[in-house]
Design an enzyme around this catalytic site. Structure first.
Site, PDB file in Angstrom:
ATOM      1  N   LYS A   1      24.244  18.312  30.847  1.00 43.68           N
ATOM      2  CA  LYS A   1      24.422  16.951  31.361  1.00 43.68           C
ATOM      3  C   LYS A   1      23.850  16.840  32.770  1.00 43.68           C
ATOM      4  O   LYS A   1      23.143  15.883  33.097  1.00 43.68           O
ATOM      5  CB  LYS A   1      25.917  16.579  31.360  1.00 43.68           C
ATOM      6  CG  LYS A   1      26.494  16.397  29.952  1.00 43.68           C
ATOM      7  CD  LYS A   1      28.021  16.265  29.940  1.00 43.68           C
ATOM      8  CE  LYS A   1      28.525  16.266  28.492  1.00 43.68           C
ATOM      9  NZ  LYS A   1      29.991  16.104  28.383  1.00 43.68           N
TER      10      LYS A   1
ATOM     11  N   GLN B   1      35.408  17.265  31.362  1.00 43.15           N
ATOM     12  CA  GLN B   1      34.995  17.931  30.130  1.00 43.15           C
ATOM     13  C   GLN B   1      36.223  18.433  29.359  1.00 43.15           C
ATOM     14  O   GLN B   1      37.126  19.038  29.941  1.00 43.15           O
ATOM     15  CB  GLN B   1      34.050  19.103  30.456  1.00 43.15           C
ATOM     16  CG  GLN B   1      33.417  19.751  29.240  1.00 43.15           C
ATOM     17  CD  GLN B   1      32.445  18.837  28.489  1.00 43.15           C
ATOM     18  OE1 GLN B   1      31.863  17.920  29.055  1.00 43.15           O
ATOM     19  NE2 GLN B   1      32.273  19.095  27.203  1.00 43.15           N
TER      20      GLN B   1
ATOM     21  N   ASP C   1      32.549   8.345  29.624  1.00 46.82           N
ATOM     22  CA  ASP C   1      32.813   8.975  28.324  1.00 46.82           C
ATOM     23  C   ASP C   1      33.389   7.958  27.339  1.00 46.82           C
ATOM     24  O   ASP C   1      33.432   8.221  26.126  1.00 46.82           O
ATOM     25  CB  ASP C   1      33.836  10.115  28.482  1.00 46.82           C
ATOM     26  CG  ASP C   1      33.186  11.486  28.490  1.00 46.82           C
ATOM     27  OD1 ASP C   1      32.093  11.632  27.918  1.00 46.82           O
ATOM     28  OD2 ASP C   1      33.799  12.407  29.060  1.00 46.82           O
TER      29      ASP C   1
HETATM   30  N1  GUN Z   1      34.093  17.721  24.742  1.00 46.46           N
HETATM   31  C1  GUN Z   1      33.384  17.573  23.612  1.00 46.46           C
HETATM   32  N2  GUN Z   1      32.654  16.440  23.640  1.00 46.46           N
HETATM   33  C2  GUN Z   1      32.906  15.872  24.842  1.00 46.46           C
HETATM   34  C3  GUN Z   1      32.442  14.679  25.470  1.00 46.46           C
HETATM   35  O1  GUN Z   1      31.658  13.898  24.930  1.00 46.46           O
HETATM   36  N3  GUN Z   1      32.930  14.445  26.712  1.00 46.46           N
HETATM   37  C4  GUN Z   1      33.812  15.266  27.325  1.00 46.46           C
HETATM   38  N4  GUN Z   1      34.249  14.925  28.536  1.00 46.46           N
HETATM   39  N5  GUN Z   1      34.263  16.374  26.765  1.00 46.46           N
HETATM   40  C5  GUN Z   1      33.810  16.670  25.525  1.00 46.46           C
END
Ligand code: GUN
Length: 293
Positions: free
Chosen positions: A52, A96, A119
């Site tokens: 990211k 995350q 998110d």
């Molecule tokens: N864990 C798995 N997929 C995601 C996501 O799209 N965002 C976040 N913050 N954690 C995740």
């Protein structure tokens, strides 16, 4: 069989995002800024957050990775989120997942200002999505919708079967596919671990969205000829064949299923890359305040 090529589509959309980010920076004197909070040393999470951050820099965003050890307290994390909520230099804020067991993910998710919740996990954004109001849409479902849009896949009237009911993928995906929109207007079946005859349900699908988190779970005998197959799985296994030391497997047995399908996403190179696009688009919208002023 034709490939839904996440690499091709994501690279194209990234060029558009980069141009828009440059315009934003020329106007405001600063870059869109995404902050990620990462707790602990889960290998998958570390890799995803690093990706990211790398993609932010590729499109001209600022990014910060706030990395905490496993023993960080919930109170410390909530305090940091409050500070970041109040910081005008922060446009998007993600934590995350998964988090260690002593931290309540619901508390953390609700603590994030919904206007920075790129998110799309905050109840305000999920509620607004249900009501078809402008909101941040969770990155993976958003990315999948962008992929369907790019390839002009006809979804109206189709029977979509979503396998997996997670808050992050399955549940929002079922909502988006059923919406009165294009792509959308599907008749949706949301299946899960308590579904009685999963194979029979999946066999009825014109569109399969596999989001179970189990390697090669969807086999050829579960797929109707001509189905469109979207594989959300990223199952990591240790491997001596790759530079990274890991090999990724989807939730779909690609070798078997691909010849039966009309369209299919590969793993890697499919949905994972589109998830990044969903996040980047949300971050740009947060910076430009196009959804919330
Ligand atoms: N864990 C798995 N997929 C995601 C996501 O799209 N965002 C976040 N913050 N954690 C995740």
């Amino acid at each position: 069989m034709k490939l839904l090529d996440g690499k091709l589509v994501s690279e194209k959309i990234k060029q558009d995002i980069k141009a828009e980010a440059a315009e934003f920076t020329a106007k405001t004197g600063r870059k869109p800024h995404l902050v990620a909070i990462l707790v602990g040393h889960d290998g998958g999470s570390e890799t995803y957050v690093a990706s990211k951050m790398r993609n932010c820099s590729l499109v001209g965003f600022d990014s910060s990775n706030l990395h905490y050890e496993d023993d960080v307290t919930e109170a410390e994390l909530l305090e940091r989120i409050r500070e970041l909520n109040a910081d005008p230099e922060v446009d998007g804020l993600i934590v995350q997942l998964p988090l260690p067991a002593h931290i309540d993910p619901e508390k953390v998710t609700e603590a994030i200002d919904y206007r920075k919740d790129v998110d799309g996990f905050h109840p305000v954004n999920l509620g607004r999505m249900l009501r078809n109001l402008p909101c941040f849409i969770p990155a993976t479902p958003f990315g999948i919708m962008l992929m369907l849009e790019h390839y002009r896949i006809e979804t109206a009237g189709k029977h979509a079967v979503v396998v997996g009911r997670s808050n992050i993928v399955g549940s929002p995906m079922s909502v988006l596919l059923a919406r009165n929109a294009n792509p959308g207007n599907c008749t949706v079946t949301l299946t899960h671990s308590r579904t009685n005859d999963l194979k029979a349900e999946v066999l009825r699908a014109d569109i399969i969205v596999a989001a179970i988190g189990r390697k090669n779970f969807i086999t050829a005998d579960m797929v109707k000829p001509g189905a469109i197959v979207i594989d959300v799985g990223i199952n990591r296994e240790i491997s001596t064949q790759t530079k990274s030391g890991y090999k990724l497997y989807g939730d779909v047995d690609f070798e078997q299923v691909a010849p039966k399908s009309s369209w299919i996403t590969p793993v890697p190179g499919g949905v994972g890359l589109m998830t990044i696009i969903g996040l980047l688009k949300n971050t740009l919208a947060a910076a430009k305040k196009t959804i919330y002023s």
